[in-house]
Design a protein around this motif. Structure first.
Motif, PDB file in Angstrom:
ATOM      1  N   ALA A 140       1.008  -1.192   0.039  1.00  0.00           N
ATOM      2  CA  ALA A 140       0.057   0.049   0.128  1.00  0.00           C
ATOM      3  C   ALA A 140       0.890   1.320  -0.062  1.00  0.00           C
ATOM      4  CB  ALA A 140      -0.817   0.024   1.283  1.00  0.00           C
ATOM      5  N   ILE A 141       1.985   1.202   0.657  1.00  0.00           N
ATOM      6  CA  ILE A 141       2.737   2.266   0.591  1.00  0.00           C
ATOM      7  C   ILE A 141       3.551   2.502  -0.367  1.00  0.00           C
ATOM      8  CG2 ILE A 141       4.907   3.148   1.932  1.00  0.00           C
ATOM      9  CD1 ILE A 141       4.204   1.642   4.331  1.00  0.00           C
ATOM     10  N   ILE A 142       4.100   1.519  -1.265  1.00  0.00           N
ATOM     11  CA  ILE A 142       4.772   1.553  -2.384  1.00  0.00           C
ATOM     12  C   ILE A 142       3.553   2.080  -3.393  1.00  0.00           C
ATOM     13  CG2 ILE A 142       5.530   0.167  -4.384  1.00  0.00           C
ATOM     14  CD1 ILE A 142       6.824  -1.279  -2.409  1.00  0.00           C
ATOM     15  N   ALA A 143       2.195   1.645  -3.229  1.00  0.00           N
ATOM     16  CA  ALA A 143       1.650   2.202  -4.342  1.00  0.00           C
ATOM     17  C   ALA A 143       1.325   3.711  -4.041  1.00  0.00           C
ATOM     18  CB  ALA A 143       0.216   1.443  -4.087  1.00  0.00           C
ATOM     19  N   LEU A 144       1.176   4.076  -3.150  1.00  0.00           N
ATOM     20  CA  LEU A 144       0.847   5.479  -2.951  1.00  0.00           C
ATOM     21  C   LEU A 144       2.099   6.315  -3.522  1.00  0.00           C
ATOM     22  CD1 LEU A 144      -0.880   7.666  -1.981  1.00  0.00           C
ATOM     23  CD2 LEU A 144       0.000   7.480   0.223  1.00  0.00           C
ATOM     24  N   GLY A 197      -2.472  -4.238  -2.946  1.00  0.00           N
ATOM     25  CA  GLY A 197      -2.448  -3.761  -1.489  1.00  0.00           C
ATOM     26  C   GLY A 197      -3.991  -3.718  -1.017  1.00  0.00           C
ATOM     27  N   VAL A 198      -5.176  -3.212  -1.268  1.00  0.00           N
ATOM     28  CA  VAL A 198      -6.463  -3.491  -0.813  1.00  0.00           C
ATOM     29  C   VAL A 198      -6.673  -4.885  -0.542  1.00  0.00           C
ATOM     30  CG1 VAL A 198      -8.694  -3.303  -1.370  1.00  0.00           C
ATOM     31  CG2 VAL A 198      -7.153  -1.399  -1.740  1.00  0.00           C
ATOM     32  N   ARG A 253      -4.543  -7.341   0.107  1.00  0.00           N
ATOM     33  CA  ARG A 253      -3.707  -7.850   1.161  1.00  0.00           C
ATOM     34  C   ARG A 253      -4.166  -7.104   2.417  1.00  0.00           C
ATOM     35  NH1 ARG A 253       2.459  -7.891  -0.310  1.00  0.00           N
ATOM     36  NH2 ARG A 253       2.626  -8.099   2.161  1.00  0.00           N
ATOM     37  N   VAL A 254      -4.440  -5.897   2.529  1.00  0.00           N
ATOM     38  CA  VAL A 254      -5.016  -5.228   3.864  1.00  0.00           C
ATOM     39  C   VAL A 254      -6.167  -5.984   4.097  1.00  0.00           C
ATOM     40  CG1 VAL A 254      -5.954  -3.168   4.626  1.00  0.00           C
ATOM     41  CG2 VAL A 254      -3.665  -3.369   3.340  1.00  0.00           C
ATOM     42  N   ARG A 255      -7.043  -6.282   3.255  1.00  0.00           N
ATOM     43  CA  ARG A 255      -8.352  -6.834   3.651  1.00  0.00           C
ATOM     44  C   ARG A 255      -8.194  -8.275   4.029  1.00  0.00           C
ATOM     45  NH1 ARG A 255     -12.895  -5.020  -0.525  1.00  0.00           N
ATOM     46  NH2 ARG A 255     -13.198  -2.895   0.264  1.00  0.00           N
ATOM     47  N   ARG A 256      -7.201  -9.036   3.726  1.00  0.00           N
ATOM     48  CA  ARG A 256      -6.810 -10.581   3.793  1.00  0.00           C
ATOM     49  C   ARG A 256      -5.851 -10.691   5.363  1.00  0.00           C
ATOM     50  NH1 ARG A 256      -3.348 -12.045   0.177  1.00  0.00           N
ATOM     51  NH2 ARG A 256      -1.650 -11.961   1.428  1.00  0.00           N
ATOM     52  N   THR A 257      -5.116  -9.658   5.531  1.00  0.00           N
ATOM     53  CA  THR A 257      -4.200  -9.912   6.646  1.00  0.00           C
ATOM     54  C   THR A 257      -4.713  -9.020   7.843  1.00  0.00           C
ATOM     55  OG1 THR A 257      -2.555  -8.244   5.888  1.00  0.00           O
ATOM     56  CG2 THR A 257      -2.214 -10.410   5.084  1.00  0.00           C
ATOM     57  N   GLY A 258      -5.457  -8.049   7.606  1.00  0.00           N
ATOM     58  CA  GLY A 258      -5.880  -7.199   8.671  1.00  0.00           C
ATOM     59  C   GLY A 258      -4.797  -6.143   8.984  1.00  0.00           C
ATOM     60  N   ASP A 259      -3.750  -5.879   8.268  1.00  0.00           N
ATOM     61  CA  ASP A 259      -2.919  -4.797   8.504  1.00  0.00           C
ATOM     62  C   ASP A 259      -3.386  -3.457   8.336  1.00  0.00           C
ATOM     63  OD1 ASP A 259      -0.944  -6.714   9.184  1.00  0.00           O
ATOM     64  OD2 ASP A 259      -0.120  -6.801   6.995  1.00  0.00           O
ATOM     65  N   GLU A 260      -2.763  -2.411   8.594  1.00  0.00           N
ATOM     66  CA  GLU A 260      -2.986  -1.021   8.267  1.00  0.00           C
ATOM     67  C   GLU A 260      -2.747  -0.692   6.865  1.00  0.00           C
ATOM     68  OE1 GLU A 260      -4.706   1.078  10.657  1.00  0.00           O
ATOM     69  OE2 GLU A 260      -4.889  -0.717  11.847  1.00  0.00           O
ATOM     70  N   GLY A 261      -3.140   0.360   6.417  1.00  0.00           N
ATOM     71  CA  GLY A 261      -2.711   0.633   4.798  1.00  0.00           C
ATOM     72  C   GLY A 261      -3.879   0.770   3.942  1.00  0.00           C
ATOM     73  N   PHE A 262      -5.373   0.614   4.243  1.00  0.00           N
ATOM     74  CA  PHE A 262      -6.309   0.672   3.409  1.00  0.00           C
ATOM     75  C   PHE A 262      -6.258   1.984   2.844  1.00  0.00           C
ATOM     76  CE2 PHE A 262     -10.602   1.066   2.154  1.00  0.00           C
ATOM     77  CZ  PHE A 262     -10.866   0.007   1.256  1.00  0.00           C
ATOM     78  N   GLY A 263      -6.128   2.985   3.420  1.00  0.00           N
ATOM     79  CA  GLY A 263      -6.441   4.195   2.861  1.00  0.00           C
ATOM     80  C   GLY A 263      -5.250   4.625   1.849  1.00  0.00           C
ATOM     81  N   ALA A 319      -3.626   2.532   0.134  1.00  0.00           N
ATOM     82  CA  ALA A 319      -3.684   1.662  -1.114  1.00  0.00           C
ATOM     83  C   ALA A 319      -4.686   2.351  -1.972  1.00  0.00           C
ATOM     84  CB  ALA A 319      -4.088   0.165  -0.605  1.00  0.00           C
ATOM     85  N   VAL A 320      -5.942   2.666  -1.459  1.00  0.00           N
ATOM     86  CA  VAL A 320      -6.816   3.376  -2.346  1.00  0.00           C
ATOM     87  C   VAL A 320      -6.263   4.630  -2.841  1.00  0.00           C
ATOM     88  CG1 VAL A 320      -9.059   4.609  -1.899  1.00  0.00           C
ATOM     89  CG2 VAL A 320      -8.632   2.412  -0.858  1.00  0.00           C
ATOM     90  N   GLY A 321      -5.480   5.394  -2.128  1.00  0.00           N
ATOM     91  CA  GLY A 321      -4.671   6.516  -2.765  1.00  0.00           C
ATOM     92  C   GLY A 321      -3.848   6.078  -3.876  1.00  0.00           C
ATOM     93  N   GLY A 322      -3.445   5.176  -3.765  1.00  0.00           N
ATOM     94  CA  GLY A 322      -2.531   4.649  -4.793  1.00  0.00           C
ATOM     95  C   GLY A 322      -3.346   4.337  -6.110  1.00  0.00           C
ATOM     96  N   ILE A 323      -4.413   3.709  -5.618  1.00  0.00           N
ATOM     97  CA  ILE A 323      -5.534   3.392  -7.047  1.00  0.00           C
ATOM     98  C   ILE A 323      -5.920   4.545  -7.545  1.00  0.00           C
ATOM     99  CG2 ILE A 323      -7.712   2.348  -7.365  1.00  0.00           C
ATOM    100  CD1 ILE A 323      -7.281   0.484  -5.161  1.00  0.00           C
TER     101      ILE A 323
END
Length: 156
Positions: A83-87, A112-113, A115-125, A127-131
């Motif tokens: 997600a960080i790399i996508a942004l 990233g979206v 993976r965040v949903r599957r693992t429960g990590d932070e970074g959903f926003g 990943a969406v910003g990268g999209i």
């Protein structure tokens, strides 16, 4: 009159609850002394902690004391690196080189979206910003190509 009822006659004044019966007790041999509670006694009768030898509270397996064990601090939540790399690619792709980096940001944002949903990590926003930034860069590249294609078409 209702106030004429004296103590001990078993009658309650009118409008009041029944009087409590008198209790007759025999005197004890020695009156009991009121127990004073000293929470900081060190003779083993403290209500707060058990006696511990000096330095003993630092042994492994020692009694934790009255307040319980020390708090367990959890590590901070993990942010998904995809997600960080996508942004980051979305920002750089929008500003510098949108032909390749915007498409990479779009793909990595979608990954990233998921993976965040599957693992429960932070970074959903993130990943969406990268999209979003990847989609804007891709649309900008398509608009640029379409503009010059239309100019080339109409100039013939």
């Amino acid at each position: 009159p209702p106030w004429s009822a004296g103590p001990g006659n078993g009658r309650a004044p009118a409008g009041y609850a029944a009087a409590a019966p008198e209790v007759v007790t025999t005197p004890a041999a020695a009156p009991a002394q009121p127990r004073t509670i000293d929470p900081f006694r060190t003779d083993g009768t403290s209500i707060l902690r058990t006696p511990v030898a000096p330095g003993g509270q630092y042994r492994a397996g020692a009694h934790p004391g009255a307040w319980g064990p020390p708090p367990m601090w959890a590590p901070p939540p993990r942010t998904d690196p995809t997600a960080i790399i996508a942004l980051v690619l979305g920002i750089i792709g929008l500003l510098v080189f949108p032909l390749v980096l915007s498409q990479a940001a779009l793909v990595l944002g979608i990954v990233g979206v998921r993976r965040v949903r599957r693992t429960g990590d932070e970074g959903f926003g993130l990943a969406v910003g990268g999209i979003v930034l990847g989609a804007l860069g891709t649309l900008g590249v398509l608009a640029f190509v379409a503009f010059f294609a239309s100019v080339a078409w109409w100039s013939l």
